[in-house]
Motif scaffolding. Structure first.
Motif, PDB file in Angstrom:
ATOM      1  N   ASP A 185      24.897 -12.618   2.439  1.00 37.92           N
ATOM      2  CA  ASP A 185      23.531 -12.517   2.947  1.00 37.92           C
ATOM      3  C   ASP A 185      22.947 -13.866   3.356  1.00 37.92           C
ATOM      4  OD1 ASP A 185      23.386  -9.749   2.590  1.00 37.92           O
ATOM      5  OD2 ASP A 185      22.807  -9.974   0.482  1.00 37.92           O
ATOM      6  N   GLU A 186      23.746 -14.918   3.254  1.00 35.10           N
ATOM      7  CA  GLU A 186      23.355 -16.278   3.662  1.00 35.10           C
ATOM      8  C   GLU A 186      22.162 -16.810   2.872  1.00 35.10           C
ATOM      9  OE1 GLU A 186      23.187 -16.617   7.945  1.00 35.10           O
ATOM     10  OE2 GLU A 186      25.212 -15.785   8.171  1.00 35.10           O
ATOM     11  N   LEU A 187      22.049 -16.357   1.618  1.00 38.01           N
ATOM     12  CA  LEU A 187      20.949 -16.809   0.774  1.00 38.01           C
ATOM     13  C   LEU A 187      21.131 -18.259   0.337  1.00 38.01           C
ATOM     14  CD1 LEU A 187      20.514 -13.637  -1.459  1.00 38.01           C
ATOM     15  CD2 LEU A 187      19.059 -14.370   0.431  1.00 38.01           C
ATOM     16  N   SER A 188      22.375 -18.660   0.059  1.00 36.60           N
ATOM     17  CA  SER A 188      22.607 -20.038  -0.386  1.00 36.60           C
ATOM     18  C   SER A 188      22.144 -21.032   0.661  1.00 36.60           C
ATOM     19  CB  SER A 188      24.090 -20.256  -0.699  1.00 36.60           C
ATOM     20  OG  SER A 188      24.466 -19.611  -1.883  1.00 36.60           O
ATOM     21  N   LEU A 189      22.486 -20.773   1.916  1.00 41.87           N
ATOM     22  CA  LEU A 189      22.079 -21.682   2.986  1.00 41.87           C
ATOM     23  C   LEU A 189      20.569 -21.680   3.159  1.00 41.87           C
ATOM     24  CD1 LEU A 189      22.630 -23.582   5.328  1.00 41.87           C
ATOM     25  CD2 LEU A 189      23.043 -21.573   6.781  1.00 41.87           C
ATOM     26  N   ALA A 190      19.976 -20.492   3.173  1.00 36.77           N
ATOM     27  CA  ALA A 190      18.524 -20.414   3.345  1.00 36.77           C
ATOM     28  C   ALA A 190      17.795 -21.132   2.217  1.00 36.77           C
ATOM     29  CB  ALA A 190      18.087 -18.948   3.411  1.00 36.77           C
ATOM     30  N   ARG A 191      18.265 -20.963   0.994  1.00 39.21           N
ATOM     31  CA  ARG A 191      17.618 -21.615  -0.142  1.00 39.21           C
ATOM     32  C   ARG A 191      17.778 -23.133  -0.081  1.00 39.21           C
ATOM     33  NH1 ARG A 191      19.435 -17.523  -5.103  1.00 39.21           N
ATOM     34  NH2 ARG A 191      18.139 -15.750  -4.440  1.00 39.21           N
ATOM     35  N   ALA A 192      18.961 -23.590   0.354  1.00 41.32           N
ATOM     36  CA  ALA A 192      19.187 -25.035   0.449  1.00 41.32           C
ATOM     37  C   ALA A 192      18.234 -25.666   1.459  1.00 41.32           C
ATOM     38  CB  ALA A 192      20.641 -25.315   0.827  1.00 41.32           C
ATOM     39  N   ARG A 193      18.065 -24.999   2.594  1.00 41.58           N
ATOM     40  CA  ARG A 193      17.132 -25.546   3.592  1.00 41.58           C
ATOM     41  C   ARG A 193      15.693 -25.459   3.094  1.00 41.58           C
ATOM     42  NH1 ARG A 193      19.948 -23.256   9.202  1.00 41.58           N
ATOM     43  NH2 ARG A 193      21.527 -24.922   9.324  1.00 41.58           N
ATOM     44  N   GLN A 194      15.370 -24.363   2.438  1.00 39.29           N
ATOM     45  CA  GLN A 194      14.012 -24.212   1.918  1.00 39.29           C
ATOM     46  C   GLN A 194      13.716 -25.267   0.866  1.00 39.29           C
ATOM     47  OE1 GLN A 194      11.792 -21.777   3.180  1.00 39.29           O
ATOM     48  NE2 GLN A 194      10.377 -23.162   2.128  1.00 39.29           N
ATOM     49  N   ALA A 195      14.718 -25.651   0.093  1.00 40.65           N
ATOM     50  CA  ALA A 195      14.515 -26.667  -0.945  1.00 40.65           C
ATOM     51  C   ALA A 195      14.022 -27.972  -0.348  1.00 40.65           C
ATOM     52  CB  ALA A 195      15.812 -26.891  -1.715  1.00 40.65           C
ATOM     53  N   PHE A 196      14.546 -28.334   0.819  1.00 39.76           N
ATOM     54  CA  PHE A 196      14.086 -29.559   1.469  1.00 39.76           C
ATOM     55  C   PHE A 196      12.686 -29.382   2.055  1.00 39.76           C
ATOM     56  CE2 PHE A 196      18.672 -30.598   1.568  1.00 39.76           C
ATOM     57  CZ  PHE A 196      18.601 -31.868   1.029  1.00 39.76           C
ATOM     58  N   ARG A 197      12.387 -28.176   2.511  1.00 41.24           N
ATOM     59  CA  ARG A 197      11.023 -27.940   3.005  1.00 41.24           C
ATOM     60  C   ARG A 197      10.014 -27.996   1.857  1.00 41.24           C
ATOM     61  NH1 ARG A 197      13.744 -23.431   5.683  1.00 41.24           N
ATOM     62  NH2 ARG A 197      14.210 -23.964   7.847  1.00 41.24           N
ATOM     63  N   ASP A 198      10.465 -27.581   0.688  1.00 39.50           N
ATOM     64  CA  ASP A 198       9.573 -27.507  -0.462  1.00 39.50           C
ATOM     65  C   ASP A 198       9.552 -28.821  -1.237  1.00 39.50           C
ATOM     66  OD1 ASP A 198       8.977 -24.917   0.179  1.00 39.50           O
ATOM     67  OD2 ASP A 198      10.318 -24.018  -1.299  1.00 39.50           O
ATOM     68  N   ILE A 199       9.324 -29.906  -0.535  1.00 36.49           N
ATOM     69  CA  ILE A 199       9.145 -31.182  -1.219  1.00 36.49           C
ATOM     70  C   ILE A 199       7.787 -31.747  -0.836  1.00 36.49           C
ATOM     71  CG2 ILE A 199      11.607 -31.716  -1.325  1.00 36.49           C
ATOM     72  CD1 ILE A 199      11.122 -33.702   0.955  1.00 36.49           C
ATOM     73  N   GLU A 200       7.317 -32.598  -1.690  1.00 35.32           N
ATOM     74  CA  GLU A 200       6.062 -33.295  -1.444  1.00 35.32           C
ATOM     75  C   GLU A 200       6.349 -34.791  -1.567  1.00 35.32           C
ATOM     76  OE1 GLU A 200       2.081 -31.934  -3.133  1.00 35.32           O
ATOM     77  OE2 GLU A 200       2.644 -33.585  -4.485  1.00 35.32           O
ATOM     78  N   PHE A 201       6.081 -35.523  -0.495  1.00 33.58           N
ATOM     79  CA  PHE A 201       6.270 -36.969  -0.513  1.00 33.58           C
ATOM     80  C   PHE A 201       5.029 -37.654  -1.096  1.00 33.58           C
ATOM     81  CE2 PHE A 201       9.415 -36.474   3.101  1.00 33.58           C
ATOM     82  CZ  PHE A 201      10.500 -36.988   2.397  1.00 33.58           C
ATOM     83  N   HIS A 202       5.252 -38.806  -1.720  1.00 32.97           N
ATOM     84  CA  HIS A 202       4.163 -39.593  -2.281  1.00 32.97           C
ATOM     85  C   HIS A 202       4.211 -41.000  -1.685  1.00 32.97           C
ATOM     86  CE1 HIS A 202       3.574 -36.315  -5.061  1.00 32.97           C
ATOM     87  NE2 HIS A 202       4.844 -36.406  -5.416  1.00 32.97           N
ATOM     88  N   PRO A 203       3.518 -41.206  -0.571  1.00 34.82           N
ATOM     89  CA  PRO A 203       3.592 -42.508   0.095  1.00 34.82           C
ATOM     90  C   PRO A 203       2.799 -43.583  -0.629  1.00 34.82           C
ATOM     91  CG  PRO A 203       2.055 -41.068   1.247  1.00 34.82           C
ATOM     92  CD  PRO A 203       2.703 -40.232   0.170  1.00 34.82           C
ATOM     93  N   THR A 204       3.271 -44.808  -0.515  1.00 33.54           N
ATOM     94  CA  THR A 204       2.512 -45.975  -0.954  1.00 33.54           C
ATOM     95  C   THR A 204       1.945 -46.641   0.295  1.00 33.54           C
ATOM     96  OG1 THR A 204       4.554 -47.263  -0.944  1.00 33.54           O
ATOM     97  CG2 THR A 204       3.851 -46.343  -3.043  1.00 33.54           C
ATOM     98  N   ILE A 205       0.792 -47.271   0.158  1.00 33.31           N
ATOM     99  CA  ILE A 205       0.088 -47.797   1.325  1.00 33.31           C
ATOM    100  C   ILE A 205       0.010 -49.312   1.294  1.00 33.31           C
ATOM    101  CG2 ILE A 205      -1.266 -45.682   1.588  1.00 33.31           C
ATOM    102  CD1 ILE A 205      -3.628 -47.242   0.313  1.00 33.31           C
ATOM    103  N   LEU A 206      -0.374 -49.876   2.433  1.00 37.82           N
ATOM    104  CA  LEU A 206      -0.610 -51.314   2.595  1.00 37.82           C
ATOM    105  C   LEU A 206       0.633 -52.131   2.234  1.00 37.82           C
ATOM    106  CD1 LEU A 206      -4.269 -51.536   1.221  1.00 37.82           C
ATOM    107  CD2 LEU A 206      -3.492 -51.404   3.611  1.00 37.82           C
ATOM    108  N   ARG A 207       1.799 -51.620   2.669  1.00 41.05           N
ATOM    109  CA  ARG A 207       3.042 -52.367   2.570  1.00 41.05           C
ATOM    110  C   ARG A 207       3.438 -52.849   3.961  1.00 41.05           C
ATOM    111  NH1 ARG A 207       1.451 -50.019  -2.074  1.00 41.05           N
ATOM    112  NH2 ARG A 207       2.993 -50.109  -3.759  1.00 41.05           N
ATOM    113  N   ASN A 208       4.052 -53.996   4.034  1.00 41.60           N
ATOM    114  CA  ASN A 208       4.545 -54.512   5.311  1.00 41.60           C
ATOM    115  C   ASN A 208       5.881 -53.842   5.617  1.00 41.60           C
ATOM    116  OD1 ASN A 208       5.556 -55.883   7.488  1.00 41.60           O
ATOM    117  ND2 ASN A 208       5.191 -57.931   6.668  1.00 41.60           N
ATOM    118  N   VAL A 209       5.862 -52.890   6.550  1.00 39.13           N
ATOM    119  CA  VAL A 209       7.070 -52.147   6.883  1.00 39.13           C
ATOM    120  C   VAL A 209       7.466 -52.383   8.346  1.00 39.13           C
ATOM    121  CG1 VAL A 209       6.811 -50.366   5.122  1.00 39.13           C
ATOM    122  CG2 VAL A 209       5.657 -50.094   7.323  1.00 39.13           C
TER     123      VAL A 209
END
Length: 417
Positions: A63-87
Motif C-alpha cells: 500500500d506504499e505506506l512506508s514511503l508515504a510515512r517517510a516523506r510525511q515525517a520530513f514534512r512534520d518537522i519544525e525548524f528553530h532558527p537563530t537570528i542575527l548571525r553572519n551567514v
C-alpha cells in the motif's frame, strides 16, 4: 470619495518595466528551468516516461505506506532558527567515511537505471563528479563498474552489494569494484526476498521492457523514450544479460534469504576499503553491526520498497545517533525530497544522506541535465535552509534546530524533541 486622476504614461516610464527574457530554444533546458523543486521534476518525469518505468521508480511495496510515512515525517518537522548571525559565507562540505564531500548528500544506488533514461548511471556519475559528491552503483545497475569509474575517475564511487545465492558471482563483483578503486562498499541487508511491489506486478514490468498493446498505447505520447531505448546500446546489467520474466520474479531468484551476521563478517574480510551496512531499521541491529566493526550504517527501509509499514528511518535517527554516533558514521535515506530534509537529518545526527528517487526524477526529466538540475535544487535548498537557521557549517547544526512532530509516535501522537 476622492477621484483618482488618470494620465497616459510616457514611453520613458514604460521602458524600465519592459524586460523580456532571452528565449530558450532547447526544449530540455526550457523544461528544466521551469522546475524549482524535486516535485516539479517528478511531474515532468511522469509526463515523459512510460508508465512501467516511471512506476518502478515512483512506487513502493504493497500500500506504499512506508514511503508515504517517510516523506510525511520530513514534512512534520519544525525548524528553530537563530537570528542575527553572519551567514554571508557558509560551508556545506564535511568529511564522510574518511574523505571530503562537497554536500551532505550523495546519489543512492538504484537498479535498472537506464530504463528511466538511456544515459542512466553514467549521467549520475558525471554529475556527481562535477558536484563533488559520491555516486553509488547498484548490483542491479545498467552500467558496468568500470564504465562508472571512467565517468567519475577522480571522484568517490561506492558499490552497493546484494548477496546472491551464487556467492562466487557476488564476490566477483566486489573484486571488480575494489580493482576499479571504489572506496566504499554498501552491503544491503533488508532483502531476504523481494518486497511486494504491486505497481510493477500490475504493469508486468520486465527487463528489458516488452511491447504489448498496453505498452504501445502508453508509448505513443512518449515516442522519444522508446526511440532512445531502441537506438542505443541494448540494456546490460552488472548481474545478467537478459531475464525473460518480470523484475519481481528475477529478484526472488537472486536474493539470498540465508544471509546472516556471519556472512557480513566474511564480506568484511574480503573488502579492503570502507564497509557500510545499508538497511538498518532497529537500534538493536544498528548496535549489532557496529560491534562487528563496520565503518558506517545507513538507516533505511529501502525507500519503502521492501516491508510496508516498516519503521521510518528519520524517526529512528535521533536515538541511533545519540547512542552510536560516536562509534560509527550514521547515514540516512528514504523520503528525502528537498534540501531542507537533508538539513533536518544532519541536525538530528546523520553524518550524511543518500537520495535515490530525487535523482531519478531529474534523470527521467532530462537525462544528465536533469540530474544536474536535481543536484542544483537540493544544493541551493541546503544552503538557503542553513542560512535561514543561522548556521555557517554542518557541524553547527544540532537537535535544538529541529522538532519532529510525530503522527505515528509509539504510544500516541505529539511533539518530540
Amino acid at each position: 470619495m476622492i477621484a483618482v486622476k488618470r494620465r497616459v504614461p510616457r514611453p520613458s516610464e514604460l521602458a524600465p518595466l519592459l524586460r523580456f527574457r532571452k528565449p530558450t530554444f532547447n526544449r530540455t533546458e526550457r523544461r528544466l528551468q521551469a522546475a524549482f523543486t524535486i516535485e516539479d521534476l517528478r511531474r515532468i518525469a511522469k509526463r515523459r516516461t512510460p508508465r512501467a518505468a516511471f512506476d518502478y521508480t515512483d512506487g513502493a511495496a504493497e500500500d506504499e505506506l512506508s514511503l508515504a510515512r517517510a516523506r510525511q515525517a520530513f514534512r512534520d518537522i519544525e525548524f528553530h532558527p537563530t537570528i542575527l548571525r553572519n551567514v554571508a559565507t557558509i560551508d556545506t562540505s564535511r568529511t564522510v567515511l574518511g574523505d571530503a564531500v562537497a554536500q551532505p548528500f550523495g546519489i543512492a544506488p538504484t537498479g535498472f537505471t537506464r530504463l528511466m533514461h538511456t544515459e542512466g548511471e553514467i549521467a549520475g556519475a558525471r554529475v556527481a563528479a562535477q558536484a563533488g559528491i559520491p555516486f553509488a552503483l547498484s548490483t542491479l545497475g545498467t552500467a558496468s563498474i568500470e564504465d562508472v569509474k571512467a565517468a567519475n575517475p577522480y571522484g568517490r564511487n561506492w558499490f552497493q552489494l546484494y548477496m546472491w545465492k551464487d556467492r562466487d558471482r557476488s564476490m566477483a563483483l566486489v573484486e571488480r569494484a575494489a580493482a576499479a578503486g571504489y572506496d566504499t562498499l554498501l552491503v544491503t541487508v533488508d532483502v531476504p526476498v523481494a518486497g511486494a511491489r504491486l505497481r510493477d506486478s500490475r504493469n508486468g514490468m520486465s527487463i528489458p521492457p516488452t511491447l504489448t498493446l498496453r505498452t504501445v498505447l502508453d508509448a505513443l505520447p512518449r515516442a522519444r523514450w522508446w526511440f532512445d531505448l531502441l537506438s542505443t546500446e541494448p540494456l546490460a546489467f552488472a548481474s545478467l544479460d537478459r531475464w525473460p520474466g518480470t523484475v519481481a520474479e528475477y529478484l526472488d531468484t537472486m536474493f539470498d534469504p540465508t544471509v546472516t551476521f556471519e556472512d557480513l563478517v566474511w564480506i568484511k574480510k574480503q573488502w579492503p576499503n570502507r564497509l557500510v551496512v545499508k538497511g538498518i531499521q532497529t537500534i538493536e541491529d544498528a548496535r549489532a553491526v557496529v560491534e562487528l566493526g563496520v565503518d558506517g550504517i545507513v538507516l533505511s527501509n529501502h525507500g519503502g520498497r521492501q516491508l510496508d509499514r516498516a519503521p521510518v528511518p528519520f524517526h529512528l535517527l535521533p536515538d541511533v545517533a545519540r547512542e552510536l554516533g560516536t562509534e560509527t558514521e550514521v547515514l540516512l535515506d528514504t523520503g528525502i525530497m528537498s534540501g531542507a530534509d537533508v538539513v533536518a537529518a544532519i541536525a538530528l545526527g546523520a553524518r550524511f544522506t543518500l537520495v535515490g528517487r530525487a535523482y531519478l526524477y531529474g534523470l527521467m526529466a532530462g537525462g544528465e541535465a536533469g540530474v544536474a538540475r536535481a543536484v542544483e535544487i537540493l544544493s541551493s535548498q541546503v544552503s538557503r535552509t542553513m542560512r535561514l537557521l543561522g548556521v555557517t557549517s554542518l557541524d553547527e547544526l544540532g537537535p535544538h534546530h529541529v522538532t519532529q512532530l510525530h503522527r505515528f509516535a509509539r504510544g500516541g501522537t505529539g511533539r518530540h524533541r
